[in-house]
Design a protein around this motif. Sequence first.
Motif, PDB file in Angstrom:
ATOM      1  N   ARG A 342      13.341 -65.938  41.985  1.00 33.25           N
ATOM      2  CA  ARG A 342      12.187 -65.758  41.093  1.00 33.25           C
ATOM      3  C   ARG A 342      12.555 -64.737  40.027  1.00 33.25           C
ATOM      4  N   GLU A 370      14.929 -62.408  44.224  1.00 34.13           N
ATOM      5  CA  GLU A 370      14.359 -62.201  42.897  1.00 34.13           C
ATOM      6  C   GLU A 370      15.461 -61.709  41.980  1.00 34.13           C
ATOM      7  N   GLY A 404       8.037 -65.147  37.521  1.00 32.84           N
ATOM      8  CA  GLY A 404       7.640 -65.878  38.713  1.00 32.84           C
ATOM      9  C   GLY A 404       8.266 -67.247  38.834  1.00 32.84           C
ATOM     10  N   ALA A 406      11.164 -70.058  39.221  1.00 33.21           N
ATOM     11  CA  ALA A 406      12.442 -70.112  39.937  1.00 33.21           C
ATOM     12  C   ALA A 406      13.549 -70.499  38.958  1.00 33.21           C
TER      13      ALA A 406
END
Length: 422
Positions: A342, A370, A404, A406
């Motif tokens: 993310r 992330e 947020g 991907a």
Amino acid sequence: MRVAPTPISIEEARAIVRDHIKPGRVENVLVTDAVGRVVAHDLTSDIDVTPFDDSAMDGFAVRAADIEGATDTAPVSLECVDHIGAGGVFEGILQAGQTARIMTGAIIPEGADAVVKIEDVTFLGEGTVGDTITFCSPTTVGKNIRYAGEEAKAGDVVVEAGEVITAAGAGLLSACGNLYVDVYARPVVGLISIGSELVEAGEVPGRGMIRNSNVWAMQAYVTAAGGVPKVYPTVPDDVDAIKAVYLKAVSECDLVVSTGGACLGDFDLTPGILKELGTMYFERVSVKPGKSQPFGIIDDTPVFVLSGNPAASSMGFELYVRLAMRVMQGYTQLNRPTVQARITCDIRKKDPRVFLERAVLSRAADGGFEVVTLKKQSSALFGALQRCNCFAVIPEGLNGVRAGDAVTCIVCTADESLPMGE
């Protein structure tokens, strides 16, 4: 004025490189120097390994039938007739009622068919020749015995062509009589820096000049990719001088990489020279950074022309040169590992090219990944490359990504907390 050719995709460029590179030279090296390298042909064992049945434990060699009925209330006692250390041999045949103390790695005496570990017996004295050894439980045939040829039989292939030799592999090969092995050679990579504005890194640049930092980065990249860098003197923006150093380098090296002069400016001479001296297979790629990345072949030697901008040349090395070097060294795993993560910020685009953002990948609280992009993404700067551990791939088009979303991340670090592919 040159007309800019239509850029091709990263995937197309890498496929072209892959199609024009073959595994390189083979050399015979000491097995310890072969660790991390690819075996060029099958390697066999010259003997059975191990060459005899040996003990897997410190204990007592027995005939399993002699202690078949042993229990705590009805123990069986045997006479110790020898104390066999590793390298020792019991001269005789173990008879009924006899046992021999034996150390790990020692040859199993003839007549014995099991070893009881020392913790499972009792004895008075030192537990050596002449002592009585008491067994309170039975054992099974083959217990704690490593049989001859368990690792390999004479003539067995122990390492196949294409395998990468590990430290354990060096031990296996030496046990099997392979002290010297044929592996793919480390490619000699010629490094050429082009630009009249360049001074050496040890000098303080004058007005309008810059230090030649690319050549140091390229040497490090080549070494990290398993190659041997060969640095040529810096060349000014002069057609004859560039031609001369290219021809010298392709005659001496397995692969040549130049930095600088790769674009469409008045003094960007290398694409034209590459076409004149050899064959160019692509010139521009739809990626940021590193759009201008000509690749071709001169006198059967692959030549990569990378940008003079540090981040762009580094990305060109990562995407194309490293790929070529791995093929030359016989590796089958050619790609860096990738992971979905993310992204933590919006990235807007005014350019349709794929963006490769220098970024930091980490585990999130929920166990996923992330990715945080770094500041100063300029193609002229090294700093973000020093601090990143991945390249976040922002796809082609003008849509960009939002926090947020991907994104695919190409892992470019040896950080053990991140997925490893090689």
